[in-house]
Design an enzyme around this catalytic site. Sequence first.
Site, PDB file in Angstrom:
ATOM      1  N   ASP A  74      30.194  69.258  38.043  1.00 27.18           N
ATOM      2  CA  ASP A  74      31.471  69.022  37.366  1.00 27.18           C
ATOM      3  C   ASP A  74      31.891  70.317  36.684  1.00 27.18           C
ATOM      4  O   ASP A  74      31.037  71.072  36.203  1.00 27.18           O
ATOM      5  CB  ASP A  74      31.322  67.897  36.332  1.00 27.18           C
ATOM      6  CG  ASP A  74      32.650  67.239  36.006  1.00 27.18           C
ATOM      7  OD1 ASP A  74      32.811  66.044  36.310  1.00 27.18           O
ATOM      8  OD2 ASP A  74      33.545  67.939  35.480  1.00 27.18           O
ATOM      9  N   LEU A 102      33.333  50.147  43.815  1.00 30.74           N
ATOM     10  CA  LEU A 102      32.600  49.906  42.566  1.00 30.74           C
ATOM     11  C   LEU A 102      33.530  49.357  41.500  1.00 30.74           C
ATOM     12  O   LEU A 102      34.504  50.016  41.135  1.00 30.74           O
ATOM     13  CB  LEU A 102      31.986  51.208  42.044  1.00 30.74           C
ATOM     14  CG  LEU A 102      31.125  52.000  43.030  1.00 30.74           C
ATOM     15  CD1 LEU A 102      30.656  53.305  42.392  1.00 30.74           C
ATOM     16  CD2 LEU A 102      29.942  51.164  43.484  1.00 30.74           C
ATOM     17  N   PHE A 114      38.711  36.244  41.706  1.00 30.08           N
ATOM     18  CA  PHE A 114      40.029  36.848  41.477  1.00 30.08           C
ATOM     19  C   PHE A 114      41.153  35.823  41.412  1.00 30.08           C
ATOM     20  O   PHE A 114      42.275  36.078  41.819  1.00 30.08           O
ATOM     21  CB  PHE A 114      40.318  37.961  42.506  1.00 30.08           C
ATOM     22  CG  PHE A 114      39.632  39.241  42.106  1.00 30.08           C
ATOM     23  CD1 PHE A 114      38.264  39.353  42.198  1.00 30.08           C
ATOM     24  CD2 PHE A 114      40.345  40.304  41.570  1.00 30.08           C
ATOM     25  CE1 PHE A 114      37.606  40.496  41.763  1.00 30.08           C
ATOM     26  CE2 PHE A 114      39.705  41.446  41.136  1.00 30.08           C
ATOM     27  CZ  PHE A 114      38.332  41.531  41.234  1.00 30.08           C
ATOM     28  N   LEU A 115      40.795  34.670  40.889  1.00 27.39           N
ATOM     29  CA  LEU A 115      41.819  33.640  40.668  1.00 27.39           C
ATOM     30  C   LEU A 115      41.895  33.299  39.184  1.00 27.39           C
ATOM     31  O   LEU A 115      42.254  32.191  38.818  1.00 27.39           O
ATOM     32  CB  LEU A 115      41.497  32.387  41.486  1.00 27.39           C
ATOM     33  CG  LEU A 115      41.663  32.503  43.006  1.00 27.39           C
ATOM     34  CD1 LEU A 115      41.350  31.184  43.682  1.00 27.39           C
ATOM     35  CD2 LEU A 115      43.083  32.950  43.380  1.00 27.39           C
ATOM     36  N   CYS A 151      42.300  51.668  38.964  1.00 30.83           N
ATOM     37  CA  CYS A 151      42.438  51.566  40.424  1.00 30.83           C
ATOM     38  C   CYS A 151      43.636  50.751  40.903  1.00 30.83           C
ATOM     39  O   CYS A 151      44.486  51.271  41.621  1.00 30.83           O
ATOM     40  CB  CYS A 151      41.173  50.963  41.016  1.00 30.83           C
ATOM     41  SG  CYS A 151      39.778  52.047  40.855  1.00 30.83           S
TER      42      CYS A 151
HETATM   43  C1  UDX Z   1      38.573  47.465  41.281  1.00 33.85           C
HETATM   44  C2  UDX Z   1      37.895  46.873  42.538  1.00 33.85           C
HETATM   45  O1  UDX Z   1      37.392  45.570  42.231  1.00 33.85           O
HETATM   46  C3  UDX Z   1      36.800  47.790  43.034  1.00 33.85           C
HETATM   47  O2  UDX Z   1      36.231  47.274  44.219  1.00 33.85           O
HETATM   48  C4  UDX Z   1      37.430  49.149  43.290  1.00 33.85           C
HETATM   49  O3  UDX Z   1      36.568  50.044  43.844  1.00 33.85           O
HETATM   50  C5  UDX Z   1      38.022  49.681  42.019  1.00 33.85           C
HETATM   51  O4  UDX Z   1      39.026  48.769  41.568  1.00 33.85           O
HETATM   52  P1  UDX Z   1      37.981  47.548  38.706  1.00 33.85           P
HETATM   53  O5  UDX Z   1      39.318  48.199  38.508  1.00 33.85           O
HETATM   54  O6  UDX Z   1      36.796  48.140  38.042  1.00 33.85           O
HETATM   55  O7  UDX Z   1      37.602  47.471  40.251  1.00 33.85           O
HETATM   56  O8  UDX Z   1      38.099  46.056  38.153  1.00 33.85           O
HETATM   57  P2  UDX Z   1      38.268  44.600  38.728  1.00 33.85           P
HETATM   58  O9  UDX Z   1      37.105  43.811  38.309  1.00 33.85           O
HETATM   59  O10 UDX Z   1      38.594  44.603  40.147  1.00 33.85           O
HETATM   60  O11 UDX Z   1      39.530  44.098  37.869  1.00 33.85           O
HETATM   61  C6  UDX Z   1      40.799  44.739  37.947  1.00 33.85           C
HETATM   62  C7  UDX Z   1      41.787  44.093  37.001  1.00 33.85           C
HETATM   63  O12 UDX Z   1      42.139  42.793  37.445  1.00 33.85           O
HETATM   64  C8  UDX Z   1      41.256  43.915  35.577  1.00 33.85           C
HETATM   65  O13 UDX Z   1      42.271  44.188  34.658  1.00 33.85           O
HETATM   66  C9  UDX Z   1      40.865  42.449  35.527  1.00 33.85           C
HETATM   67  O14 UDX Z   1      40.861  41.922  34.246  1.00 33.85           O
HETATM   68  C10 UDX Z   1      41.954  41.847  36.398  1.00 33.85           C
HETATM   69  N1  UDX Z   1      41.568  40.548  36.983  1.00 33.85           N
HETATM   70  C11 UDX Z   1      40.563  40.475  37.881  1.00 33.85           C
HETATM   71  C12 UDX Z   1      42.263  39.403  36.610  1.00 33.85           C
HETATM   72  O15 UDX Z   1      43.191  39.451  35.801  1.00 33.85           O
HETATM   73  N2  UDX Z   1      41.905  38.214  37.183  1.00 33.85           N
HETATM   74  C13 UDX Z   1      40.899  38.113  38.083  1.00 33.85           C
HETATM   75  O16 UDX Z   1      40.651  37.006  38.569  1.00 33.85           O
HETATM   76  C14 UDX Z   1      40.197  39.281  38.437  1.00 33.85           C
END
Ligand code: UDX
Length: 435
Positions: free
Chosen positions: A30, A152, A251-252, A262
């Site tokens: 880095d 991830l 994710f529901l 991301c």
């Molecule tokens: C995401 C992807 O899951 C991962 O595979 C990718 O590589 C990077 O982006 P991350 O951003 O760490 O990971 O979080 P994630 O757990 O996916 O949640 C993303 C957002 O969605 C969060 O703000 C979370 O609170 C929200 N979320 C997720 C909901 O509001 N409801 C859900 O049911 C799931």
Amino acid sequence: MRITIIGTGYVGLTTGVCFAELGHIVTCLDIDKEKINKLQKGECPLFEPGLDELLKKNSMAARLSFSDSYEEAVPNADVLFFCIDTPSGEYGRSNLTNLLAAAKTSARFIQNGVCLVNKSTAPVGTVQKIEETVRNIAPDKDFDVASNPEFLAEGKAVNNFLAPYRIVIGTHTKRAEGALKNVYAPLTEKGVPLISTSIPSAELIKYAANAFLAMKVSFINEIADFCELVGADITNVSTGMGLDPRIGDKFLHPGLGFGGSCFGKDVRALVHRGEEEGYEFKMIKALIEVNSVRYLIALTKLKKHLGSLQGKKITVLGLAYKAGTDDVRDAQSLRIVFELLDLGAEVHAYDPYAMQRFQNIFQRADEVHYASSASQALEGADAALILTEWEEFKNLNLQNIKERMGKSALIVDGRNMFDRTTVEDLGFTYEGVGR
Ligand code: UDX
């Protein structure tokens, strides 16, 4: 194998540490000298469950080292991974400046036979740009390029790395495919599926997966709003939907909108990349639109019970964009706290891990009162606004909280953590999402 990882953010550091855990000899590189100094002393610069322990363990075992010098870290690598940030640029376009700069610098030091792998989330066509960049600087070098997207999720990154649903590699030579298969052999030997495909397909898998997950969240958020209009309960609706394996129960969970480094960035980049090809992603545009106004629901629910928020003490519980991380990038807390301050509310906040990072990036951080515990933050509050689903909030002594809060004792539960009846029986006014 000898692996060099360029970039020690959430993805790069987790990847480097976990590759060492799998038995490879890893150097993490880095340009941030301060960060490298810390890492060399065994200090983990970010909160990611399990990472700290593995970092120390593998450094002690001499499988993991850290460097701020390309000259030192690049020449010996058999495989070199780019894990560089690709922030949102103008119109959602992915900004590849840092990534291509890293490719350029690496090109001066690579050895023949090296495989250059992009792990940074970057639009279809980026690996080709990396190849052209390196080729221009090192035309006589014999090297391969590949795509190996990461999946991830923060807070679970170590587990996601060591026990992934799948590994995706995109290559266009047998040698690159072989090198990446060797890198991941410790996982594939345990039965983890590996998809080996073309470079553009691998690059697109990452975007399609994130866009689909983001769409699920926006979809359930829309259904949640409709539940409120017709007297349905989103918790039961999601459960009823999710038991169908074609839909799945993940994710529901409704809320005040997705955040994080991301989803927002990736969906905008995909729309932009579509436009470059003259293609319109109608569904993805719609999910972005749904998410962009989602945070306003928090304010509507507060105003419904408190009227004007001028001078009202609002306690925000949770600043991180989700539980399990100290990350606040694109967190709904940033938008909501900003609006609350604009409306004249007295904002108090508590988060078990993310307060420092919030203060580092929120432009009105000085106007917020930070507490050292949830119950301290709630003292005399007109409303508690739950933005992050930390387990610690679930375990709050609500009876005690009720006594500490002001008369109105309103809970706006942006994560549906509490059971309405339990909370109302204690004398709180309760607002969840979609129920
Ligand atoms: C995401 C992807 O899951 C991962 O595979 C990718 O590589 C990077 O982006 P991350 O951003 O760490 O990971 O979080 P994630 O757990 O996916 O949640 C993303 C957002 O969605 C969060 O703000 C979370 O609170 C929200 N979320 C997720 C909901 O509001 N409801 C859900 O049911 C799931």
